[in-house]
Design an enzyme around this catalytic site. Structure first.
Site, PDB file in Angstrom:
ATOM      1  N   HIS A   1       5.872   7.214   6.191  1.00  0.00           N
ATOM      2  CA  HIS A   1       5.712   6.426   4.954  1.00  0.00           C
ATOM      3  C   HIS A   1       4.986   7.775   4.046  1.00  0.00           C
ATOM      4  O   HIS A   1       4.892   8.634   4.496  1.00  0.00           O
ATOM      5  CB  HIS A   1       4.396   5.496   5.208  1.00  0.00           C
TER       6      HIS A   1
ATOM      7  N   THR B   1      -5.496   7.103   7.905  1.00  0.00           N
ATOM      8  CA  THR B   1      -6.377   7.113   6.835  1.00  0.00           C
ATOM      9  C   THR B   1      -6.191   5.817   5.897  1.00  0.00           C
ATOM     10  O   THR B   1      -6.804   5.769   4.786  1.00  0.00           O
ATOM     11  CB  THR B   1      -5.575   8.184   6.033  1.00  0.00           C
TER      12      THR B   1
ATOM     13  N   HIS C   1       0.941  -1.090  -0.175  1.00  0.00           N
ATOM     14  CA  HIS C   1       0.086   0.111   0.004  1.00  0.00           C
ATOM     15  C   HIS C   1       0.828   1.147   0.043  1.00  0.00           C
ATOM     16  O   HIS C   1       0.295   2.144  -0.383  1.00  0.00           O
ATOM     17  CB  HIS C   1      -0.852  -0.005   1.202  1.00  0.00           C
TER      18      HIS C   1
ATOM     19  N   HIS D   1       2.124   8.884   0.552  1.00  0.00           N
ATOM     20  CA  HIS D   1       1.186   8.669  -0.245  1.00  0.00           C
ATOM     21  C   HIS D   1       1.272   9.458  -1.597  1.00  0.00           C
ATOM     22  O   HIS D   1       1.741  10.939  -1.408  1.00  0.00           O
ATOM     23  CB  HIS D   1      -0.352   9.136   0.388  1.00  0.00           C
TER      24      HIS D   1
ATOM     25  N   HIS E   1       3.768  11.018   5.823  1.00  0.00           N
ATOM     26  CA  HIS E   1       3.017  11.028   7.503  1.00  0.00           C
ATOM     27  C   HIS E   1       4.286  10.302   8.333  1.00  0.00           C
ATOM     28  O   HIS E   1       4.769   9.375   8.335  1.00  0.00           O
ATOM     29  CB  HIS E   1       1.871  10.044   7.413  1.00  0.00           C
TER      30      HIS E   1
ATOM     31  N   GLU F   1      -3.222  13.301   0.461  1.00  0.00           N
ATOM     32  CA  GLU F   1      -4.550  12.816   1.050  1.00  0.00           C
ATOM     33  C   GLU F   1      -5.332  14.212   1.516  1.00  0.00           C
ATOM     34  O   GLU F   1      -6.502  14.192   1.279  1.00  0.00           O
ATOM     35  CB  GLU F   1      -4.264  11.992   2.264  1.00  0.00           C
TER      36      GLU F   1
HETATM   37 ZN    ZN Z   1      -0.407   7.829   5.664  1.00  0.00          ZN
END
Ligand code: ZN
Length: 336
Positions: A125, A230, A95, A127, A150, A137
């Site tokens: 990590h 999230t 992910h 996104h 994050h 996000e």
């Molecule tokens: Zn995150």
């Protein structure tokens, strides 16, 4: 219109939450994805918390933000500039790419920033989007960024990360937006290892570096709200801090995120992880606070495919046009 929709969603979410709470938690399996039948719209079926009323991410509307500089003082970072006693393990969980921090002795931690407790860093990590126009996000006035990082911390009043994970004050996440710009050699410490974690569940130990190196220079300006993880199980346990100042990264470096790491296992057809972001959730009754008035978000913007625009230049244009229309209306009333 959007507020009204969110109010309806609030009622619906309450109903869904009650129905789901009656369900055996996680009984239908724990696989999830960012699109298709296991995508964000369906997460609440397997993970009831995802249908809650304190979900993340959210859209940050700067004209509705409440400035509270007395409460939201600057953070104090401890151990962010040290590499002793710290081991970093980079992994691909299908992910995202995540760096787990393994600390022996004194933890890397944050205090201040309006937090009531000390929070220890656990992992960070990313996104990101397939294209520059999306990936973050959170968004600021509809402005999306190509990537968001994050840094996840847990409240040290609990024994460990797992124990803190579902507590309402369990986690503090620091969120940072990226902008396409100059080559950022600091992130190459992570990117250069992507070939070792091309596939899901691969992990590799990387050379330790000071966490502070990754962050923007100025950390005084940030938004604060109470939200959730999230990703499933979407526990409503996160105190969010989203920083004003962005991090620069080059297009080439972003492309490494987009194409070097895959969501599939090694023996399957390659699918890029890209577009691993959850859409904004309803704010419901929550308020977003900030540490100081917003001056500008980053330097350069970007346009969004879905009609959402981005970038401080665009923001300024919108403000100018709005002011001009207002002025014309005034003139019209005055001279009519
Ligand atoms: Zn995150």
């Amino acid at each position: 219109m959007k507020t009204a929709f969110c109010m309806k969603m609030f009622d619906l979410a309450t109903v869904v939450l009650f129905i789901c709470l009656d369900h055996t938690y996680g009984s239908a399996g724990n696989e999830w994805a960012y699109d298709g039948e296991k995508g964000p719209d369906h997460w609440h079926l397997d993970f009831p918390h995802c249908g809650g009323v304190r979900q993340s991410p959210v859209s940050i509307k700067t004209d509705e933000v409440i400035v509270d500089s007395e409460w939201l003082v600057p953070f104090t970072l401890k151990g962010y500039d040290k590499i002793q006693n710290l081991t970093m393990q980079l992994g691909n969980n299908g992910h995202t790419v995540q760096v787990d921090l393994m600390i022996r002795g004194e933890p890397v931690s944050i205090t201040g920033g309006g937090l009531k407790n000390v929070y220890a860093a656990q992992q960070f990590h990313f996104h990101w989007g397939k294209e520059d126009q999306r990936g973050s996000e959170h968004d600021i006035d509809g402005i999306y960024f190509p990537m968001e990082m994050h840094i996840v911390h847990y409240n040290m009043k609990y024994n460990n990360f797992t124990e803190a994970l579902n507590k309402e004050d369990g986690l503090a996440v620091l969120g940072f937006f990226f902008e396409v710009g100059r080559y950022n050699h600091r992130f190459d410490r992570i990117i250069k290892h992507f070939s070792e974690i091309s596939y899901r569940d691969l992990r590799t130990q990387i050379e330790t570096f000071a966490l502070r190196d990754l962050l923007p220079e100025n950390l005084d300006g940030y938004y604060r709200y109470y939200g959730s993880l999230t990703t499933p199980p979407c526990y409503e346990s996160v105190i969010w801090s989203i920083f004003y100042q962005t991090i620069q990264i080059s297009e080439d470096q972003l492309d490494q995120f987009r194409h070097k790491v895959h969501e599939n296992y090694a023996n399957e057809t390659n699918r890029d992880i890209s577009d691993d972001y959850r859409p904004p959730q309803c704010l419901n009754r929550r308020k977003i606070h900030s540490s100081k008035p917003v001056v500008s978000i980053g330097n350069v913007g970007k346009n969004n495919q879905t009609g959402r625009t981005s970038g401080s230049a665009t923001q300024i244009s919108v403000t100018l046009i709005t002011s001009l229309i207002f002025l014309m209306k005034l003139l019209f009333i005055f001279f009519w």
